[in-house]
Design an enzyme around this catalytic site. Structure first.
Site, PDB file in Angstrom:
ATOM      1  CB  ALA A 110      -0.913   0.001   1.226  1.00 29.97           C
ATOM      2  CB  SER A 167      -2.050  -2.353  -2.494  1.00 30.37           C
ATOM      3  OG  SER A 167      -2.931  -2.212  -1.401  1.00 30.37           O
ATOM      4  CE1 TYR A 196      -5.287  -5.913   2.941  1.00 32.07           C
ATOM      5  CE2 TYR A 196      -4.617  -4.075   1.541  1.00 32.07           C
ATOM      6  CZ  TYR A 196      -4.308  -5.056   2.466  1.00 32.07           C
ATOM      7  OH  TYR A 196      -3.019  -5.189   2.918  1.00 32.07           O
ATOM      8  CB  THR A 219      -5.262  -9.533   1.176  1.00 32.01           C
ATOM      9  OG1 THR A 219      -4.210  -9.272   0.237  1.00 32.01           O
ATOM     10  CG2 THR A 219      -4.667  -9.565   2.574  1.00 32.01           C
ATOM     11  NE  ARG A 230       0.268  -3.096  10.322  1.00 29.31           N
ATOM     12  CZ  ARG A 230      -0.217  -2.931   9.097  1.00 29.31           C
ATOM     13  NH1 ARG A 230       0.004  -1.787   8.456  1.00 29.31           N
ATOM     14  NH2 ARG A 230      -0.905  -3.892   8.507  1.00 29.31           N
ATOM     15  CE  LYS A 281       0.225 -10.577  -0.032  1.00 28.00           C
ATOM     16  NZ  LYS A 281       0.124 -10.156   1.384  1.00 28.00           N
ATOM     17  CG  HIS A 307      -0.052  -8.628   5.550  1.00 24.37           C
ATOM     18  ND1 HIS A 307      -1.251  -8.886   4.932  1.00 24.37           N
ATOM     19  CD2 HIS A 307       0.177  -7.315   5.338  1.00 24.37           C
ATOM     20  CE1 HIS A 307      -1.738  -7.783   4.394  1.00 24.37           C
ATOM     21  NE2 HIS A 307      -0.871  -6.801   4.624  1.00 24.37           N
ATOM     22  CG  ASP A 362       4.730 -12.009   0.645  1.00 21.46           C
ATOM     23  OD1 ASP A 362       4.531 -12.400   1.817  1.00 21.46           O
ATOM     24  OD2 ASP A 362       3.948 -11.204   0.100  1.00 21.46           O
ATOM     25  NE  ARG A 389       8.484  -4.172   6.253  1.00 19.83           N
ATOM     26  CZ  ARG A 389       7.851  -5.284   6.663  1.00 19.83           C
ATOM     27  NH1 ARG A 389       8.171  -6.457   6.133  1.00 19.83           N
ATOM     28  NH2 ARG A 389       6.898  -5.220   7.570  1.00 19.83           N
TER      29      ARG A 389
END
Length: 371
Positions: A94, A121, A145, A171, A180, A240, A264, A295, A319
């Site tokens: 995202a 995304s 999503y 997803t 987070r 996913k 994720h 992944d 990333r």
């Protein structure tokens, strides 16, 4: 530099001299604003699962095949009949405008330059159509999503089909956002609109935290949703967020044309297993019925090799690509893919594997080394 709502976006467009992909994180930290960087880099809770994702690759070792009479390994492969020059693809990620003013458009250009596969995304900074238009001749997947509003889902799926998406990635492991802590510490709110939200019915994402964004997403996702999306789009649906053989078989039974093994990137459920540790059992259960994408934690060419040897058909990461995007735009993204492909080619040569098919049959041995 571009400034939107006080947020500074990189405008860099340059090739990168990369020693290795892990080194890019600190370089990107120096130019991405603190809140945006925390959102990109962070995982759930104390980041335990995030760290284990990369450490887990040490649980399997490559057995080199000597006297193999090969040279110049061939990295080409395919999925759903789509030819690719590399088995490494861009994972859906995202809000890439947090890293660069061109966001997903530059990512798509960089991925296309290496003959790879782009996925974008629902929460992209650029629209589905604009991302596709940035690399019109390159294959792209669209990641959904699911919203609680099916009309909103249909509008996204319609646009993805119109833009030429080759598959839909659904997803299923993020029905709520992980806890987070970096976002809490930074009081992070998205400073840049999310184009797909702006176009339709759920606001634009600007000025909201990730929890508010997820509040509009479906918390209840079932096998019926896989069937519904497949029937509505007539496209392959890849599920996913699979981390167990049972869920993989359930998804296939619901009509999934692909399985995407992922946790994720450690951003959702902390305390779960590293994605690589669950891959072999899932691959054994799937038994080549459908392709497998993998992944979470991929940072080296040897990681790609091990994931392919453990049962994946394509290997994705995000990333390091986003760091390359911040540091060099489309050319930076291209540089990241070229580096990991270079490492993969070296690993393939030393392991005695000429093709990706050979890698998939390469033996791995297992020993759990201490840190």
């Amino acid at each position: 530099m571009t400034v939107i709502n006080g947020y500074e976006q990189s405008d860099r467009e340059q090739k990168l001299d990369i020693l290795n992909l892990p080194s890019l994180e600190e370089q990107a930290k120096a130019i991405i604003p603190t809140g945006g960087f925390g959102y990109i880099v962070g995982g759930a809770e104390d980041n335990w699962t995030l760290r284990q994702n990369t450490k887990a690759f040490a649980h399997a070792q490559i057995v080199p095949k000597a006297l193999s009479n090969i040279e110049n390994p061939d990295l080409s492969t395919s999925i759903f009949g789509i030819p690719l020059k590399t088995p490494v693809m861009m994972a859906p990620a995202a809000a890439q405008g947090l890293a660069h003013s061109q966001g997903e458009k530059d990512t798509a250009k960089g991925v296309a330059a290496v003959g790879g596969l782009m996925s974008q995304s629902t929460y992209s900074s650029t629209s589905i159509a604009d991302t596709q238009a940035a690399a019109p001749d390159a294959p792209q997947f669209f990641q959904l999503y699911m919203s609680k509003d099916w009309t909103f889902n249909e509008s996204l799926l319609d646009e993805a089909k119109k833009a030429g998406a080759k598959a839909i990635i659904l997803t299923v492991d993020a029905t709520v956002d992980g806890y987070r802590e970096a976002d809490i510490i930074n009081n992070f709110q998205f400073p840049i609109p999310m184009a797909n939200l702006t176009k339709f019915s759920e606001g634009d994402g600007k000025g909201k935290g990730i929890g508010e964004i997820y509040a509009s997403a479906a918390q209840k996702i079932s096998e019926a949703d896989v069937r519904r999306i497949a029937e509505y789009t007539d496209l392959p649906v890849i599920v996913k967020g699979i981390e167990s053989p049972e869920d993989a078989l359930r998804a296939i039974g619901a009509g999934a044309a692909g399985i995407y093994v992922s946790n994720h990137g450690g951003r959702e459920l902390n305390g779960g297993p590293a994605a690589f540790d669950v891959l072999p059992a899932i691959a054994k259960a799937v038994n080549h019925q459908v392709p497998i994408i993998f992944d979470s934690g991929v940072r080296r060419g040897s990681h790609v090799f091990k994931a392919l040897a453990a049962g994946a058909d394509l290997v994705a990461f995000a990333r390091p690509v986003i760091y390359g995007l911040a540091l060099g735009g489309a050319l930076g993204v291209q540089s990241v893919f070229e580096e990991i492909d270079h490492e993969l080619a070296i690993t393939m040569q030393l392991a005695g594997t000429q093709t990706i098919a050979d890698v998939k049959h390469a033996p791995l041995t297992h020993f759990n080394y201490e840190d």
